[in-house]
Structures are given as structure tokens and as C-alpha cells.
Design a protein around this motif. Structure first.
Motif, PDB file in Angstrom:
ATOM      1  N   VAL A  65     -18.380   8.178  -2.195  1.00 63.09           N
ATOM      2  CA  VAL A  65     -18.918   8.984  -1.209  1.00 63.09           C
ATOM      3  C   VAL A  65     -18.040   9.058  -0.267  1.00 63.09           C
ATOM      4  N   ARG A  66     -17.899   7.361   0.024  1.00 63.45           N
ATOM      5  CA  ARG A  66     -17.198   7.604   0.863  1.00 63.45           C
ATOM      6  C   ARG A  66     -15.507   6.648   1.003  1.00 63.45           C
ATOM      7  N   ASP A  67     -15.332   7.027  -0.145  1.00 68.82           N
ATOM      8  CA  ASP A  67     -14.004   5.802  -1.065  1.00 68.82           C
ATOM      9  C   ASP A  67     -13.496   4.949  -0.316  1.00 68.82           C
ATOM     10  N   GLU A  68     -14.289   3.830  -0.278  1.00 66.26           N
ATOM     11  CA  GLU A  68     -14.545   2.305   0.568  1.00 66.26           C
ATOM     12  C   GLU A  68     -14.745   1.308  -0.240  1.00 66.26           C
ATOM     13  N   VAL A  69     -13.958   0.446  -0.250  1.00 68.97           N
ATOM     14  CA  VAL A  69     -14.555  -0.554  -0.704  1.00 68.97           C
ATOM     15  C   VAL A  69     -15.754  -1.618   0.497  1.00 68.97           C
ATOM     16  N   SER A 120     -18.603   2.484  -7.567  1.00 72.96           N
ATOM     17  CA  SER A 120     -17.397   2.145  -8.724  1.00 72.96           C
ATOM     18  C   SER A 120     -16.914   0.758  -8.831  1.00 72.96           C
ATOM     19  N   LEU A 121     -16.483   0.292  -9.441  1.00 71.51           N
ATOM     20  CA  LEU A 121     -15.626  -1.600  -9.784  1.00 71.51           C
ATOM     21  C   LEU A 121     -14.475  -1.283 -10.235  1.00 71.51           C
ATOM     22  N   ARG A 122     -13.899  -1.847  -9.055  1.00 73.42           N
ATOM     23  CA  ARG A 122     -12.326  -2.197  -9.894  1.00 73.42           C
ATOM     24  C   ARG A 122     -12.322  -3.954  -9.878  1.00 73.42           C
ATOM     25  N   PHE A 123     -11.922  -3.867 -11.080  1.00 75.36           N
ATOM     26  CA  PHE A 123     -11.587  -5.851 -11.255  1.00 75.36           C
ATOM     27  C   PHE A 123     -10.208  -5.748 -11.358  1.00 75.36           C
ATOM     28  N   GLU A 124      -9.664  -6.589 -10.118  1.00 75.66           N
ATOM     29  CA  GLU A 124      -8.259  -7.123  -9.552  1.00 75.66           C
ATOM     30  C   GLU A 124      -8.277  -8.431 -10.284  1.00 75.66           C
TER      31      GLU A 124
END
Length: 132
Positions: free
Chosen positions: A100-104, A80-84
Motif C-alpha cells: 500500500v505504501r510501497d516501502e520496506v 510482498s517479498l523481495r529476496f536479495e
């Protein structure tokens, strides 16, 4: 309109390309059809102005569409992508997240580059600050 009148119209339109286009179109119509309506070139100019005002909205729509497509592509690969927005650097940073691992797993541009740009902005700000 005489040829001299056409020349003066071209001189007036030197600064604005849309005025130059109006003068050219008016000259063509004059040579082809004789006298022309004054309203026709004005309508052309108004149409161009409205097109230019609509361009930022189209750019925003295009950007939103590109972001949606990038997010859809990332989901295919369990990402997934998060724009900051990083205010100090004045730019956006994209965080690629493994769902899957919920990490950046990656930041684009990397943190080091963001810090460097923020530092440069700070130095330029200090250099340009003038005490009154």
C-alpha cells in the motif's frame, strides 16, 4: 557363494552404505533362493545413484514452491517479498514490503546482522590469507 564370500563382500562394502545394502540383500536372497543374478544388485545400486542425482533438483523445486507459498501468504496481508543475495555475507536477505505504501517495513535478517556476518567473513578471510 559361501559364507566366507559373504563376509568378504561385507568388508569391501564397509565404506559405502549402498554396497552394504547390496551385500545384505544378496545374502538374504542366497539363503532364501539359492544362487542369485549378478545384475539384480547392480540394478539396485544404479537405481540408488539415480535417486541421489535427482535429490538436488527436488530440493530446488521444494524451495521454489516454499517461496511461492510465502509470497502468496504475504499478499493476503498487503505485503510482498523481495529476496536479495548479499554477497559480502554470503546469504539471502528477505525484504518485506508494504504494497500500500510501497516501502520496506522489515528485513530478515536485519541489516545489522548482515553487516556483522560480512565483518566476520572478512576477518576470517584476512586470518586465513597466506602470502606466498
Amino acid at each position: 557363494m559361501s559364507a566366507g564370500g559373504l563376509d568378504s563382500l561385507k568388508q569391501v562394502s564397509h565404506e559405502g552404505s549402498f554396497l552394504r545394502e547390496i551385500a545384505t540383500e544378496a545374502g538374504r536372497r542366497l539363503l532364501k533362493n539359492g544362487p542369485i543374478e549378478v545384475e539384480a544388485p547392480l540394478k539396485l545400486a544404479e537405481g540408488r545413484r539415480q535417486e541421489q542425482e535427482a535429490e538436488p533438483a527436488l530440493a530446488k523445486e521444494g524451495l521454489a514452491s516454499a517461496v511461492r507459498k510465502a509470497e502468496e501468504m504475504a499478499r493476503i496481508f498487503d505485503r510482498s517479498l523481495r529476496f536479495e543475495y548479499v554477497e559480502e555475507a554470503g546469504m539471502y536477505q528477505v525484504h518485506v514490503i508494504d504494497t500500500v505504501r510501497d516501502e520496506v517495513i522489515r528485513k530478515i535478517p536485519p541489516d545489522e546482522l548482515i553487516r556483522f556476518i560480512a565483518y566476520i567473513n572478512e576477518m576470517l578471510g584476512a586470518l586465513l590469507d597466506v602470502e606466498a
